[in-house]
Design a protein around this motif. Structure first.
Motif, mmCIF file in Angstrom:
data_model
loop_
_atom_site.group_PDB
_atom_site.id
_atom_site.type_symbol
_atom_site.label_atom_id
_atom_site.label_comp_id
_atom_site.label_asym_id
_atom_site.label_seq_id
_atom_site.Cartn_x
_atom_site.Cartn_y
_atom_site.Cartn_z
ATOM 1 N N PHE A 1 17.573 2.199 31.205
ATOM 2 C CA PHE A 1 17.024 3.553 31.244
ATOM 3 C C PHE A 1 16.636 4.055 29.860
ATOM 4 N N GLY A 2 17.384 3.657 28.857
ATOM 5 C CA GLY A 2 17.036 4.047 27.490
ATOM 6 C C GLY A 2 15.703 3.456 27.067
ATOM 7 N N LEU A 3 15.503 2.173 27.362
ATOM 8 C CA LEU A 3 14.222 1.536 27.046
ATOM 9 C C LEU A 3 13.071 2.155 27.837
ATOM 10 N N ALA A 4 13.298 2.385 29.110
ATOM 11 C CA ALA A 4 12.244 2.964 29.940
ATOM 12 C C ALA A 4 11.904 4.378 29.480
ATOM 13 N N THR B 1 12.208 5.593 26.468
ATOM 14 C CA THR B 1 11.498 5.494 25.196
ATOM 15 C C THR B 1 10.036 5.105 25.405
ATOM 16 N N MET B 2 9.816 4.118 26.247
ATOM 17 C CA MET B 2 8.443 3.666 26.491
ATOM 18 C C MET B 2 7.601 4.747 27.160
ATOM 19 N N VAL B 3 8.153 5.408 28.161
ATOM 20 C CA VAL B 3 7.406 6.456 28.849
ATOM 21 C C VAL B 3 7.211 7.656 27.925
ATOM 22 N N GLY B 4 8.183 7.942 27.067
ATOM 23 C CA GLY B 4 8.041 9.036 26.114
ATOM 24 C C GLY B 4 6.937 8.772 25.103
ATOM 25 N N LEU B 5 6.892 7.549 24.576
ATOM 26 C CA LEU B 5 5.814 7.199 23.646
ATOM 27 C C LEU B 5 4.452 7.228 24.332
ATOM 28 N N LEU B 6 4.406 6.740 25.556
ATOM 29 C CA LEU B 6 3.164 6.798 26.323
ATOM 30 C C LEU B 6 2.754 8.240 26.588
ATOM 31 N N LEU C 1 13.647 12.745 32.437
ATOM 32 C CA LEU C 1 14.472 12.461 33.619
ATOM 33 C C LEU C 1 15.065 11.057 33.567
ATOM 34 N N VAL C 2 14.335 10.105 33.005
ATOM 35 C CA VAL C 2 14.822 8.728 32.924
ATOM 36 C C VAL C 2 15.775 8.547 31.747
ATOM 37 N N SER C 3 15.648 9.386 30.727
ATOM 38 C CA SER C 3 16.483 9.250 29.534
ATOM 39 C C SER C 3 17.952 9.499 29.877
ATOM 40 N N PRO C 4 18.853 9.158 28.966
ATOM 41 C CA PRO C 4 20.285 9.358 29.248
ATOM 42 C C PRO C 4 20.696 10.822 29.437
ATOM 43 N N PHE C 5 19.837 11.766 29.115
ATOM 44 C CA PHE C 5 20.168 13.170 29.310
ATOM 45 C C PHE C 5 19.665 13.720 30.640
ATOM 46 N N PRO D 1 20.668 10.103 34.703
ATOM 47 C CA PRO D 1 21.942 9.400 34.481
ATOM 48 C C PRO D 1 23.097 10.351 34.134
ATOM 49 N N MET D 2 22.813 11.453 33.439
ATOM 50 C CA MET D 2 23.874 12.417 33.135
ATOM 51 C C MET D 2 24.359 13.096 34.416
ATOM 52 N N LEU D 3 23.447 13.346 35.350
ATOM 53 C CA LEU D 3 23.847 13.897 36.644
ATOM 54 C C LEU D 3 24.740 12.910 37.388
ATOM 55 N N ALA D 4 24.417 11.623 37.311
ATOM 56 C CA ALA D 4 25.252 10.604 37.949
ATOM 57 C C ALA D 4 26.632 10.546 37.306
ATOM 58 N N VAL D 5 26.702 10.722 35.991
ATOM 59 C CA VAL D 5 27.998 10.718 35.302
ATOM 60 C C VAL D 5 28.832 11.909 35.749
ATOM 61 N N ARG D 6 28.189 13.063 35.896
ATOM 62 C CA ARG D 6 28.931 14.245 36.368
ATOM 63 C C ARG D 6 29.470 14.050 37.777
ATOM 64 N N LEU D 7 28.638 13.515 38.668
ATOM 65 C CA LEU D 7 29.099 13.262 40.036
ATOM 66 C C LEU D 7 30.225 12.240 40.061
#
Length: 96
Positions: free
Chosen positions: A34-37, A39-44, A66-70, A73-79
């Motif tokens: 997710f971090g790589l994805a 980053t790539m989508v953010g640069l794009l 939404l794909v970044s760790p914030f 995935p942060m919602l999944a960590v909270r759940l």
């Protein structure tokens, strides 16, 4: 009656523990992807924002967030944290 509830709660604690471990493992493994994805989508998104269309660039930046760790995935960590709290509550009930 209380002993019967404790006996019935024990398998639920075991299932919750295994489920939380598996979900935590999946979250750790997917964090890199997710971090790589993100980053790539953010640069794009930045490239599209500057060169092509502001609206499409903003859409890509929102997707990158939404794909970044914030994001999701942060919602999944909270759940997962809520499930772990429920697991510890049941463990305390069994021990008492």
């Amino acid at each position: 009656m209380r002993l019967l509830l404790k006996v019935l709660a024990a398998p639920i604690v075991v299932l919750l523990t295994v489920f939380v471990w598996l979900c935590a493992l999946l979250l750790n493994l997917s964090a890199f992807v997710f971090g790589l994805a993100g980053t790539m989508v953010g640069l794009l998104g930045l490239a599209v924002l500057v060169t092509y269309s502001v609206q499409n660039g903003i859409i890509l930046l929102v997707i990158a967030f939404l794909v970044s760790p914030f994001g999701l995935p942060m919602l999944a960590v909270r759940l997962l944290g809520f499930l772990q709290d429920a697991n510890y509550t049941l463990r305390d009930f069994i021990k008492a």
